[in-house]
Design a protein around this motif. Structure first.
Motif, PDB file in Angstrom:
ATOM      1  N   THR A 117      37.879  43.631  26.620  1.00 55.36           N
ATOM      2  CA  THR A 117      37.493  44.429  27.781  1.00 55.36           C
ATOM      3  C   THR A 117      36.401  43.698  28.543  1.00 55.36           C
ATOM      4  O   THR A 117      35.653  42.890  27.974  1.00 55.36           O
ATOM      5  CB  THR A 117      36.921  45.792  27.363  1.00 55.36           C
ATOM      6  N   GLN A 118      36.284  43.996  29.817  1.00 58.33           N
ATOM      7  CA  GLN A 118      35.238  43.354  30.614  1.00 58.33           C
ATOM      8  C   GLN A 118      33.863  43.763  30.109  1.00 58.33           C
ATOM      9  O   GLN A 118      32.904  43.004  30.214  1.00 58.33           O
ATOM     10  CB  GLN A 118      35.395  43.710  32.087  1.00 58.33           C
ATOM     11  N   LYS A 119      33.796  44.955  29.566  1.00 54.02           N
ATOM     12  CA  LYS A 119      32.514  45.426  29.033  1.00 54.02           C
ATOM     13  C   LYS A 119      32.084  44.542  27.863  1.00 54.02           C
ATOM     14  O   LYS A 119      30.930  44.112  27.789  1.00 54.02           O
ATOM     15  CB  LYS A 119      32.671  46.884  28.579  1.00 54.02           C
ATOM     16  N   ALA A 120      33.011  44.272  26.974  1.00 54.88           N
ATOM     17  CA  ALA A 120      32.704  43.411  25.824  1.00 54.88           C
ATOM     18  C   ALA A 120      32.395  41.989  26.286  1.00 54.88           C
ATOM     19  O   ALA A 120      31.438  41.363  25.812  1.00 54.88           O
ATOM     20  CB  ALA A 120      33.878  43.410  24.848  1.00 54.88           C
ATOM     21  N   ALA A 121      33.185  41.503  27.236  1.00 55.13           N
ATOM     22  CA  ALA A 121      32.966  40.147  27.738  1.00 55.13           C
ATOM     23  C   ALA A 121      31.585  40.035  28.385  1.00 55.13           C
ATOM     24  O   ALA A 121      30.852  39.066  28.159  1.00 55.13           O
ATOM     25  CB  ALA A 121      34.059  39.773  28.736  1.00 55.13           C
ATOM     26  N   CYS A 163      43.350  53.568  39.249  1.00 54.86           N
ATOM     27  CA  CYS A 163      42.318  54.557  39.568  1.00 54.86           C
ATOM     28  C   CYS A 163      42.754  55.894  38.989  1.00 54.86           C
ATOM     29  O   CYS A 163      43.876  56.092  38.630  1.00 54.86           O
ATOM     30  CB  CYS A 163      42.160  54.721  41.085  1.00 54.86           C
ATOM     31  N   LYS A 164      41.821  56.807  38.888  1.00 51.18           N
ATOM     32  CA  LYS A 164      42.260  58.162  38.557  1.00 51.18           C
ATOM     33  C   LYS A 164      42.751  58.773  39.849  1.00 51.18           C
ATOM     34  O   LYS A 164      42.379  58.350  40.918  1.00 51.18           O
ATOM     35  CB  LYS A 164      41.084  58.946  37.969  1.00 51.18           C
ATOM     36  N   GLY A 165      43.593  59.779  39.737  1.00 50.14           N
ATOM     37  CA  GLY A 165      44.176  60.322  40.949  1.00 50.14           C
ATOM     38  C   GLY A 165      45.491  59.629  41.191  1.00 50.14           C
ATOM     39  O   GLY A 165      46.111  59.139  40.252  1.00 50.14           O
ATOM     40  N   ARG A 371      54.061  47.267  31.486  1.00 47.88           N
ATOM     41  CA  ARG A 371      53.384  47.828  30.314  1.00 47.88           C
ATOM     42  C   ARG A 371      52.073  47.085  30.055  1.00 47.88           C
ATOM     43  O   ARG A 371      51.057  47.693  29.774  1.00 47.88           O
ATOM     44  CB  ARG A 371      54.313  47.735  29.092  1.00 47.88           C
ATOM     45  N   ILE A 372      52.114  45.763  30.180  1.00 50.64           N
ATOM     46  CA  ILE A 372      50.888  44.988  29.964  1.00 50.64           C
ATOM     47  C   ILE A 372      49.838  45.363  31.010  1.00 50.64           C
ATOM     48  O   ILE A 372      48.660  45.539  30.699  1.00 50.64           O
ATOM     49  CB  ILE A 372      51.172  43.466  30.004  1.00 50.64           C
ATOM     50  N   ALA A 373      50.302  45.509  32.263  1.00 54.69           N
ATOM     51  CA  ALA A 373      49.366  45.890  33.327  1.00 54.69           C
ATOM     52  C   ALA A 373      48.711  47.238  33.004  1.00 54.69           C
ATOM     53  O   ALA A 373      47.515  47.431  33.228  1.00 54.69           O
ATOM     54  CB  ALA A 373      50.089  45.956  34.667  1.00 54.69           C
ATOM     55  N   LYS A 374      49.508  48.143  32.436  1.00 52.42           N
ATOM     56  CA  LYS A 374      48.958  49.462  32.074  1.00 52.42           C
ATOM     57  C   LYS A 374      47.938  49.338  30.956  1.00 52.42           C
ATOM     58  O   LYS A 374      46.928  50.039  30.945  1.00 52.42           O
ATOM     59  CB  LYS A 374      50.086  50.406  31.660  1.00 52.42           C
ATOM     60  N   ILE A 375      48.224  48.456  30.003  1.00 48.16           N
ATOM     61  CA  ILE A 375      47.278  48.251  28.899  1.00 48.16           C
ATOM     62  C   ILE A 375      45.963  47.718  29.460  1.00 48.16           C
ATOM     63  O   ILE A 375      44.881  48.184  29.111  1.00 48.16           O
ATOM     64  CB  ILE A 375      47.859  47.274  27.845  1.00 48.16           C
ATOM     65  N   VAL A 376      46.077  46.758  30.367  1.00 48.75           N
ATOM     66  CA  VAL A 376      44.887  46.185  31.003  1.00 48.75           C
ATOM     67  C   VAL A 376      44.085  47.280  31.718  1.00 48.75           C
ATOM     68  O   VAL A 376      42.867  47.350  31.624  1.00 48.75           O
ATOM     69  CB  VAL A 376      45.296  45.082  32.003  1.00 48.75           C
ATOM     70  N   LYS A 377      44.832  48.152  32.383  1.00 57.98           N
ATOM     71  CA  LYS A 377      44.195  49.241  33.133  1.00 57.98           C
ATOM     72  C   LYS A 377      43.489  50.210  32.183  1.00 57.98           C
ATOM     73  O   LYS A 377      42.331  50.565  32.397  1.00 57.98           O
ATOM     74  CB  LYS A 377      45.263  49.976  33.945  1.00 57.98           C
ATOM     75  N   ALA A 380      40.357  48.994  30.579  1.00 57.15           N
ATOM     76  CA  ALA A 380      39.192  49.032  31.461  1.00 57.15           C
ATOM     77  C   ALA A 380      38.829  50.463  31.835  1.00 57.15           C
ATOM     78  O   ALA A 380      37.929  50.680  32.626  1.00 57.15           O
ATOM     79  CB  ALA A 380      39.485  48.229  32.719  1.00 57.15           C
ATOM     80  N   SER A 381      39.533  51.447  31.264  1.00 60.22           N
ATOM     81  CA  SER A 381      39.471  52.855  31.682  1.00 60.22           C
ATOM     82  C   SER A 381      39.487  52.983  33.200  1.00 60.22           C
ATOM     83  O   SER A 381      38.602  53.580  33.808  1.00 60.22           O
ATOM     84  CB  SER A 381      38.301  53.612  31.052  1.00 60.22           C
ATOM     85  N   GLY A 382      40.493  52.381  33.789  1.00 63.73           N
ATOM     86  CA  GLY A 382      40.685  52.472  35.241  1.00 63.73           C
ATOM     87  C   GLY A 382      39.876  51.421  35.984  1.00 63.73           C
ATOM     88  O   GLY A 382      38.982  50.809  35.413  1.00 63.73           O
ATOM     89  N   PHE A 383      40.206  51.223  37.239  1.00 68.71           N
ATOM     90  CA  PHE A 383      39.470  50.253  38.049  1.00 68.71           C
ATOM     91  C   PHE A 383      38.916  50.939  39.279  1.00 68.71           C
ATOM     92  O   PHE A 383      39.529  51.850  39.813  1.00 68.71           O
ATOM     93  CB  PHE A 383      40.378  49.094  38.460  1.00 68.71           C
ATOM     94  N   ARG A 384      37.761  50.480  39.692  1.00 70.21           N
ATOM     95  CA  ARG A 384      37.129  51.086  40.858  1.00 70.21           C
ATOM     96  C   ARG A 384      37.972  50.861  42.099  1.00 70.21           C
ATOM     97  O   ARG A 384      38.101  51.687  42.954  1.00 70.21           O
ATOM     98  CB  ARG A 384      35.752  50.457  41.086  1.00 70.21           C
ATOM     99  N   ASN A 385      38.521  49.658  42.197  1.00 69.59           N
ATOM    100  CA  ASN A 385      39.338  49.369  43.373  1.00 69.59           C
ATOM    101  C   ASN A 385      40.503  48.479  42.982  1.00 69.59           C
ATOM    102  O   ASN A 385      40.549  47.951  41.870  1.00 69.59           O
ATOM    103  CB  ASN A 385      38.489  48.692  44.454  1.00 69.59           C
ATOM    104  N   LEU A 386      41.421  48.328  43.910  1.00 64.93           N
ATOM    105  CA  LEU A 386      42.621  47.568  43.595  1.00 64.93           C
ATOM    106  C   LEU A 386      42.317  46.094  43.354  1.00 64.93           C
ATOM    107  O   LEU A 386      42.945  45.456  42.527  1.00 64.93           O
ATOM    108  CB  LEU A 386      43.655  47.716  44.723  1.00 64.93           C
TER     109      LEU A 386
END
Ligand SMILES: [Zn+2]
Length: 413
Positions: A117-121, A163-165, A371-377, A380-386
């Motif tokens: 995750t970016q947080k861990a990195a 994103c959520k929503g 599926r991989i893209a979803k795992i990535v998402k 990261a628990s969602g992304f702020r922007n695209l």
């Protein structure tokens, strides 16, 4: 060995001379460096130029950490005159022209972000997550710049939420190479037109021989309009999904009308109805048999779904066509509204459904990428922007191996 040399050796600063260093407060190790050889080279042609002046301000590049020290390289870049390109800044051997980090740091950052995750990195790299996100964006933008889509023959188009929503992005796949070639904001015709209009030449569009997408008019229309030589194949998995959804609608309606006792018999059916015949257990078969008496409407819907599986096994188009016709007739007679609606969709897109028989093309590769893209998402628990999501998609499943763009000698984690 002098101290400067020791630092140089310890940090493997090849091709660099350590001029000075200082251990600062806050755990920073600042190293003033200068090129050992090969300085004063033109950024555009790599030829040696004449030094005009040394910039009065030092620039700092973040380098990989050593021990608990955050390492910064310090250097006063020089302006040179190239015989061909005129005045400009010299090449910085250890970093991209405008980067704020060294190649070594960049490589480690990219590899970490692929792996965790970016947080861990961010924690390992000792930067804030927002700094990391900016660094990642700068790096990927620069390493992908100038890249053009090449050799695209089989195209897949799909959508993904971020994103959520309910924000959606459109993904374009190269199904031969199993990579994402484009990400666009939105999921309608306008979005996909942008891809065809801006990313591909007319010649490239003519070279596309097959396209796969779900039963959406936007994507189908775009493939038909922009790719004159492409056979449109509606994706098998999306068709099966739509059929399963129709069966489930029949089930839900029956569940709503059922009394307490009846509901007992209908419990736990949902996933069983989805199941492909090849993964059905004996127990499942018994349950389904019992269903014939318990709830005939669900049973009939399931039977039709089960029969439809055969369609995919046909090799001869005429036989497949005959099967499809009789299946649709039987389904229309079933008096099951959701199933009849599914037939109406099949009818509308029949040539795209039939195209599977000749091509055997599915979007399975695309589904895998999605599926991989979803795992990535989710990681990261969602992304702020695209754009942050796009960065990660390109880094993990894009058509450019991004870490491999870093010069070889700087690639160590
Ligand atoms: Zn030059």
């Amino acid at each position: 060995m002098t101290n400067n040399n020791l630092i140089r050796k310890l940090l493997k600063l090849k091709d660099l001379k350590v001029v000075n260093f200082a251990f600062n407060r806050g755990g920073e190790l600042e190293i003033a460096v200068k090129p050992y050889k090969n300085g004063c080279r033109c950024q555009q042609c790599g030829r040696r130029g004449k030094i005009v002046r040394t910039r009065p301000q030092a620039r700092r590049w973040r380098d990989i950490s050593v021990g608990s020290w955050t390492v910064w390289l310090l250097y006063y870049p020089r302006e040179i005159v190239c015989p061909t390109h005129g005045r400009g800044l010299e090449v910085i051997a250890w970093a991209e022209p405008y980067a704020r980090f060294s190649y070594r740091y960049e490589y480690v950052m990219l590899r970490y972000c692929q792996m965790m995750t970016q947080k861990a990195a961010a924690e390992l790299l000792r930067v804030s997550t927002s700094t990391l996100s900016d660094q990642l964006h700068a790096s990927i933008g620069s390493l992908r710049s100038g890249h053009r889509i090449r050799g695209l023959k089989t195209i897949g188009i799909d959508e993904i939420s971020y994103c959520k929503g309910h924000k959606y992005a459109t993904l374009v796949y190269d199904l031969d190479r199993s990579v994402v070639v484009w990400v666009g904001e939105g999921k309608g015709r306008k979005t996909i037109d942008e891809f065809f209009n801006n990313m591909l030449s007319d010649y490239q569009k003519q070279k596309i021989t097959a396209g796969s997408c779900d039963m959406s008019d936007a994507y189908i229309g775009a493939i038909n309009t922009h790719c004159p030589n492409a056979t449109l194949v509606l994706d098998r998995f999306h068709i099966v999904k739509a059929l399963n959804a129709a069966v489930d609608e029949v089930r839900k309606a029956q569940w709503r009308d059922a009394g307490v006792d009846e509901r007992k018999a209908l419990k736990g059916l949902r996933w069983l109805l989805y199941r492909h015949s090849s993964t059905r257990s004996r127990e499942d078969t018994r349950t389904l048999k019992a269903l014939e008496k318990a709830n005939n409407r669900i049973y009939r819907a399931w039977r039709l779904k089960d029969e439809f599986e055969q369609f995919w096994d046909y090799n001869a188009p005429w036989a497949a066509q005959r099967f499809l016709k009789s299946w649709m007739t039987a389904t229309l007679r079933s008096r099951l509204e959701p199933m009849k609606k599914f037939v109406a969709t099949l009818r509308k897109y029949e040539s795209g459904v039939m195209a599977f028989i000749g091509t055997r093309l599915t979007n399975a590769v695309g589904e895998g990428l999605n599926r991989i893209a979803k795992i990535v998402k989710n990681r990261a628990s969602g992304f702020r922007n695209l754009s942050a999501f796009t960065d990660m998609i390109f880094l993990t499943i894009g058509d450019v191996d991004i870490p491999a763009q870093i010069p070889n000698k700087f690639r160590t984690v």
